[in-house]
Design an enzyme around this catalytic site. Structure first.
Site, short mmCIF file in Angstrom:
data_model
loop_
_atom_site.label_atom_id
_atom_site.label_comp_id
_atom_site.label_asym_id
_atom_site.label_seq_id
_atom_site.Cartn_x
_atom_site.Cartn_y
_atom_site.Cartn_z
N PHE A 64 26.31 -12.88 54.72
CA PHE A 64 27.30 -13.39 55.69
C PHE A 64 28.21 -14.44 55.07
CE2 PHE A 64 23.28 -12.59 58.17
CZ PHE A 64 23.64 -11.33 58.57
N ASN A 124 30.59 6.35 56.83
CA ASN A 124 29.31 6.74 57.43
C ASN A 124 29.29 6.20 58.86
OD1 ASN A 124 26.59 6.58 58.37
ND2 ASN A 124 25.85 6.81 56.27
N GLN A 127 27.22 -1.75 61.87
CA GLN A 127 27.94 -2.96 61.50
C GLN A 127 28.70 -3.52 62.69
OE1 GLN A 127 28.58 -4.75 58.20
NE2 GLN A 127 26.51 -4.07 58.54
N GLU A 140 33.08 -7.38 59.64
CA GLU A 140 33.30 -8.65 60.34
C GLU A 140 34.04 -8.50 61.66
OE1 GLU A 140 33.99 -11.84 57.02
OE2 GLU A 140 34.49 -9.87 56.21
#
Ligand SMILES: Cc1cc2nc3c(=O)[nH]c(=O)nc-3n(C[C@H](O)[C@H](O)[C@H](O)COP(=O)(O)OP(=O)(O)OC[C@H]3O[C@@H](n4cnc5c(N)ncnc54)[C@H](O)[C@@H]3O)c2cc1C
Ligand code: SF4
Lengths: 352, 760
Positions: free
Chosen positions: B254, B647, B654, B721
């Site tokens: 992160f 993918n 995510q 993000e």
């Protein structure tokens, strides 16, 4: 972590004898104690591991009809015992609202009663804390104390007792069975934890070397099974300590409350039974008015100990709500989110 | 455990489960079985022969000097080998208060006795066991000469920073904001606050340092493996090539594992001093201080809106915290540059120096905090304009980048709005707040936010080797932080070679491999992926040359029409019946293998011409107990357009992760300092709250089709993000819609709700 001796007694007598040594501590599952040891908060010189003792892992009915829970019964085993959960649904609900599944699978009944406060100054060895180091002062006073107590606090300590389990136990008149060098004695749970006064380091009535062997619920407590709930307000939906919680148990007949039991969590320095609130309800008709009155009575003595005045209003609302939930009746099945304001299996009935 | 898998080479065993082939397929993680069986070796799992354990003592004051350390007591503790303090710390090759390499942060390596924040390392104990080192560190019992801690924004004067984030300009201006505000029919003037937040990767920073003469081997999680060899080397006066970093798996990074921090340097120094490998793993509470965090912000907005609901001006001023000795200014105002069309735009930053550890990049730096505030402010603007929040956003849709005026490389945000709104049922939303209740009488509110994240790229290299048996090896030093690089990069690499993924071996996570660039800025798949693909196509081009020039090949002479690579064969582009296997081509050419190389990076001309972003729209439903103030996000729908999805399973994961992080930002995460000592009082995962499963009852991600021909050859953008952005604002806006009260301080908690309800 300091160096310590590890003792694994084979009997209660051996355990109690081993604990006679100053600096000894009993080890349950260690979910609280080992964390505190790693942080240097607790520094026992001898650990007496209770988890291999025989016979303390049973839930049984005593000849007098009371339900006796061995000190080593796991929190989750107790909550998921169908017979126990049927008779004491608020206890099961409180247990299931505590910690996480992993912790509940490990944590013991004895350890839950004895768990230490979550006051962050207690856990921070650089802070002054009378409970950790008698006479050093209390850094929670004037510090970050939004989660601290509004009932039962003193100028020496304002920390909350964190247990959920103990709240319905206090309401239902649970008895703690204690064994020490001088034999066995029984103490009501409401007398087991002490108010901080000017000796906050003395958290319970246990004398040096004494251990909890069992907790019992008296036979008459089962009479409340039909109207019994626990409600816990917290900063996330699960896996958080209570900002305010309450257990309520009612005996209702023909539209009248014959008997009420109320205890509070997350707001007081010990599991807090409110007989004043119970008295308000005896003989009253269940309903918003009575519940709000009872809530007022429960918090009549409350005072903020810092930035926590909100807890008084919140606590009252929790009491009024949990009473309404209890009056609506214990749900058939344990709600998917036990004790949560989002739990309502009972739908609209959850609101009065 | 560390011996059971060949992590040094980073070779992954073949996956056991998959669903089709290569890019675009929702393959499961190729490292999944290893991870769930405990076979994946994380840095702290390494225990080389003779290894010692290091633990540092952390300052308990926020400002002042260490006046004494009981080194004798610590040394006398059984098992202790050495105690490093400023008095005996061996020299380092660089001054820790300078910035000698890219992405360097000034750090604390026992250079003197000053304390700059609580949690700063003030001594390092090395011992034969972890327990011994831990207890000896406690026995140091430091005393201090302490000065009052400066923890609050209001205790210090703000200054004008030179740069924000990693080298961005602190201000941007377009048009005349004051004139725009003056013309406006409606105004929003509001201030929002975001707290300090900590990365809290599941895997704490850990390092095992082993010296062999002047060669150094490090097992440590790292987001920029090859670049970091030079940075670590610089501290010890050795060249990059003397440093080997093995980082096959990271338990989350992160942003906090892209930067080299003091505890790592001290561990390496101790290993050098003692001539034995040394390991250090931070305790959870030690993750709150020396390894960066998302700095707190105050963000002030001035928005002007005309009678038709168009923005006339947008002014975004952020005041961000930084440490007393280093600048990392959360670039929150930059979130306003690229989203809403406005004739006048101004973004500015100020900063205050506090006695805290230096902030750093944390998942969506700038964008997350900035979006939280911007999306709230836009909602407030929609309200004053009397418009539905989605309609307001559509009226202010930017056809070109508001800050630069450049066209977007691709922007399917309209489709995101439409698909997300449809899935969520947004059209049924009442305009007024406090209109919806659930069956139990709880307040229900709906809110939305726009998601935006730059499609950044770094530089990466990769190699591919096709072998005589028709299998291949591909290599790049990528970093799998849990996002799925072992899988997604492998899929791309196999496509580049026209092979099934099962025939391709992928090596990664090791600094001896070609530079895979930085796993950061949501640009790793795009950067390393393009490099791997290019390496594969380089091999195929060489192979095609061989075949088309070989008289005996069925592809002879196909040079002009071209060939296609698929399933391990080359096919004539115009005649699928004429083909030859890779193995045959190599065999006929008498070659054991063919090597190729590729690079990934942004085409500078394209970057000059176009603005490149991923976009999305997030819709949130919250349910609130009106008496008790407890909040739950009962539904989240996010629709995202992020170019080509390599993918879908991993990309969706995510995005889920980002959106869940958004729940934490909106409702939970906050470091609580004692204002007197400056210490963080909730430096643990019980009291520093992040969402748990019960906080995420229903979540839906829509991957919106987007073809972006400009962003890079493969059209890949990032998804790491963006999920946070949009989500935080959507939740805050839903809370407003449920309650009619606007909360401008994050996280929004029960006390706020109770007080807000009282103030209504
Ligand atoms: C992250 C986290 C979240 C939590 N959340 C909650 C929550 O929401 N609600 C809640 O109620 N609790 C919560 N807990 C606390 C948890 O319930 C306690 O840690 C647990 O019940 C302690 O039981 P144990 O067996 O592990 O006790 P131990 O850790 O082994 O012991 C705790 C204490 O009890 C003493 N002790 C143990 N057994 C006996 C005995 N038989 N006689 C005398 N003394 C004894 C020990 O000496 C020690 O002082 C949480 C804990 C953690 C770590
Ligand atoms: S409130 Fe009690 S436990 Fe907390 S610091 Fe004060 S004395 Fe210690």
């Amino acid at each position: 972590m300091n160096l310590f001796e590890y003792v694994r007694p084979a009997s209660i007598a051996e355990a109690v004898a081993a604990a006679g040594e100053p600096g000894s501590a009993y080890l349950g599952a260690g979910t609280n104690l080992l964390d505190l040891m790693k942080g240097g908060v607790s520094r026992p010189s001898r650990l007496i591991d209770l988890t291999h003792l025989p016979d303390l892992g049973r839930i049984e009915t005593s000849p007098d009809g009371s339900t006796r829970i061995g000190a080593l019964v796991k929190n989750s085993a107790l909550a998921h015992d169908p017979d126990f959960a049927k008779r004491f649904p608020a206890v099961a609900e409180a247990l299931l609202s505590g910690a996480s599944a992993q912790l509940r699978n490990a944590a013991t009944v004895g350890g839950n009663l004895m768990q230490r406060t979550r006051c962050s100054y207690f856990a921070d060895t650089a802070s002054a804390c009378n409970r950790r180091e008698p006479g050093s002062g209390c850094d929670a006073i004037g510090g970050e104390n939004r989660s601290h107590a509004v009932l039962g606090w003193s100028d020496h300590c304002i920390a909350v007792h964190p247990s959920d389990f103990c709240v319905p136990l206090a309401a239902l008149g649970a008895i703690v069975e204690i064994e020490g060098a001088d034999g066995r004695r029984k103490v009501p749970l409401t007398d087991f934890h002490r108010l901080p006064g000017d000796t906050p380091e003395k958290e319970t009535v246990l004398e040096a070397g004494e251990m909890i062997v069992a907790v019992s619920l008296p036979a008459e407590a089962a009479a409340f099974a039909g109207h019994q709930r626990y409600l816990k307000v917290r900063e996330r939906t699960s896996y958080a300590f209570a900002l305010a919680s309450a257990a309520a148990a009612l005996r209702i007949e023909n539209g009248t409350i014959l008997e009420a039991r109320i205890a509070l969590g997350g707001v007081a320095t010990k599991p807090w039974r409110s007989q004043a609130a119970e008295a308000v309800l005896t003989g009253a008709a269940p309903g918003r008015e009575a519940f709000e009155k009872a809530a007022e009575a429960a918090f009549a003595e409350a005072r903020p100990s810092g930035d926590n005045a909100y807890k008084i209003e919140l606590g009252k609302r929790v009491v009024a709500r949990v009473l309404a939930m209890a009056a609506a009746g214990t749900p058939e099945r344990m709600p998917a989110l036990p004790a949560s304001p989002f739990a309502s299996e009972t739908g609209a009935k959850a609101h009065v | 455990m560390s011996d059971t898998i060949e992590t040094p080479s980073g070779a992954m065993p073949a996956s056991r489960t998959r669903f089709g082939s290569n890019s675009g397929q929702p393959m499961t993680r190729r490292d999944g079985v290893l991870k769930v069986t405990g076979g994946a070796t994380f840095a702290a799992d390494n225990h080389p022969e003779g290894m010692l354990h290091a633990v540092y003592a952390a300052a308990t004051i926020s400002r002042g000097r260490v006046t004494s350390l009981n080194v004798d007591a610590a040394r006398a503790h059984p098992g202790v080998v050495e105690v490093l303090t400023p008095a005996n710390r061996p020299p380092l090759a660089i001054d820790p208060d300078t910035k000698p390499y890219p992405f360097a942060f000034r750090t604390e390596v026992l250079q003197d006795d000053t304390v700059r924040y609580a949690g700063q390392p003030i001594a390092l104990v090395v011992a034969e066991t972890l327990e011994s080192a831990t207890e000896a560190a406690r026995l140091l019992s430091p005393t201090y000469d302490a000065s009052p801690a400066r923890i609050d924004f209001d205790t210090v004067e703000p200054f004008d920073p030179q740069a924000v984030g990693v080298g961005s300009p602190p201000t941007a201006e377009k048009g005349d904001v004051e004139a725009g505000l003056a013309q406006a029919s409606h105004r929003v003037d509001a201030r929002y606050e975001t707290p300090g937040q900590y990365h809290n990767a599941m895997e704490p920073h850990a390092i095992v340092a082993t010296w062999d003469g002047d060669r150094l081997t490090l097992d440590t999680p790292n987001q920029a493996i090859v670049m970091s060899t030079g940075s670590f080397g610089a501290w010890f006066g050795i060249p990059a090539e003397n440093v080997t970093i093995r980082s096959p798996f990271l338990g989350g990074g992160f942003g906090s594992k892209a930067i080299i921090v003091g505890p790592q340097i001290l561990t390496i120094l101790a290993a050098k001093m003692l001539g034995r490998p040394v390991k250090l793993a931070l305790r959870r509470d030690q993750m709150y201080g020396p390894v960066g965090h998302r700095g707190a912000t105050r963000q002030e907005f001035r928005l002007g809106v005309d009678a038709d609901g168009h923005l006339t001006a947008l002014d975004h001023l952020t005041t961000a915290v930084t440490s007393t000795f280093e600048d990392f200014i959360e670039p929150a105002s930059n979130a306003s540059h690229d989203l809403y069309a406005t004739p006048a735009l101004s973004s500015r930053h100020k900063a205050v120096r506090l006695d805290i550890g230096t902030p750093g990049p944390m998942r969506a730096p700038g964008e997350a905090s900035g979006s939280a505030a911007l999306e709230s402010a836009i909602d407030e603007a929609a309200l004053v304009a009397g418009l539905d929040p989605l309609e307001f956003r559509l009226r202010n849709y930017a056809e070109t980048d508001p800050a630069s005026g450049k066209p977007f490389s691709a922007k399917a945000l309209r489709e995101c709005y439409a698909e997300g709104a449809e899935r969520f049922g947004w059209s049924k939303r009442p305009l007024e707040p406090r209109q919806m209740r659930d069956e139990a009488g709880r307040l229900v509110g709906w809110g939305m936010g726009t998601a935006l994240f730059p499609a950044s790229m770094f530089q990466a290299n990769a190699t591919a080797t096709l072998r005589a048996d028709g299998t291949a090896l591909v290599e790049t030093a990528g970093a799998d932080m849990g996002q799925g690089a072992w899988t997604a990069l492998h899929q791309i690499a196999a496509d580049g070679l026209g092979l099934d993924i099962g025939s391709v071996e992928f090596r990664s996570g090791h600094s001896g491999l070609p530079d895979g660039g930085i796993a950061g800025g949501s640009g790793h798949t795009a950067t390393a992926g393009n490099a791997l693909h290019a390496a594969g196509t380089d091999v195929i081009a060489k192979l095609a040359d061989l075949a088309t020039n070989d008289e005996n090949s069925p592809l002879f002479g196909a040079g002009n029409v071209g060939v296609e690579a698929r399933d391990g064969r080359l096919y004539r582009a115009d005649d699928p019946d004429r083909s030859q296997s890779y193995g045959e081509i190599l065999a006929r050419a008498g070659l054991a293998e063919i090597e190729g190389a590729g690079q990934g990076g942004r085409d500078p001309a394209s970057a000059e011409e176009r603005a490149m972003f991923s976009h999305g729209a997030v819709f949130a439903e919250v349910t609130i107990d009106p008496d008790l103030g407890q909040i739950r996000v009962t539904r989240l729908v996010g629709a995202f357009a992020a170019g080509r999805i390599v993918n879908p399973r991993l990309a969706t994961s995510q995005l889920y992760g980002g959106m869940i992080w958004g729940i934490g930002f909106a409702l939970h995460e906050e470091a609580v300092h004692d204002k007197r000592s400056g210490r963080i009082m909730n430096a643990n995962l019980a009291e520093y709250r992040v969402p748990v499963n019960a906080d995420v009852p229903a979540m839906d991600v829509i991957l919106v089709d987007e073809h972006d021909p400009h962003v890079n050859p493969l059209g890949i953008k990032g998804v790491g993000e963006i999920g946070i952005t949009g989500t935080v604002g959507a939740i805050a806006n839903a809370i407003w819609h449920a309650t009619g009260v606007r909360f401008r301080r994050f996280p929004i908690n029960i006390v706020d709700l109770l007080e807000g309800a009282a103030a209504r």
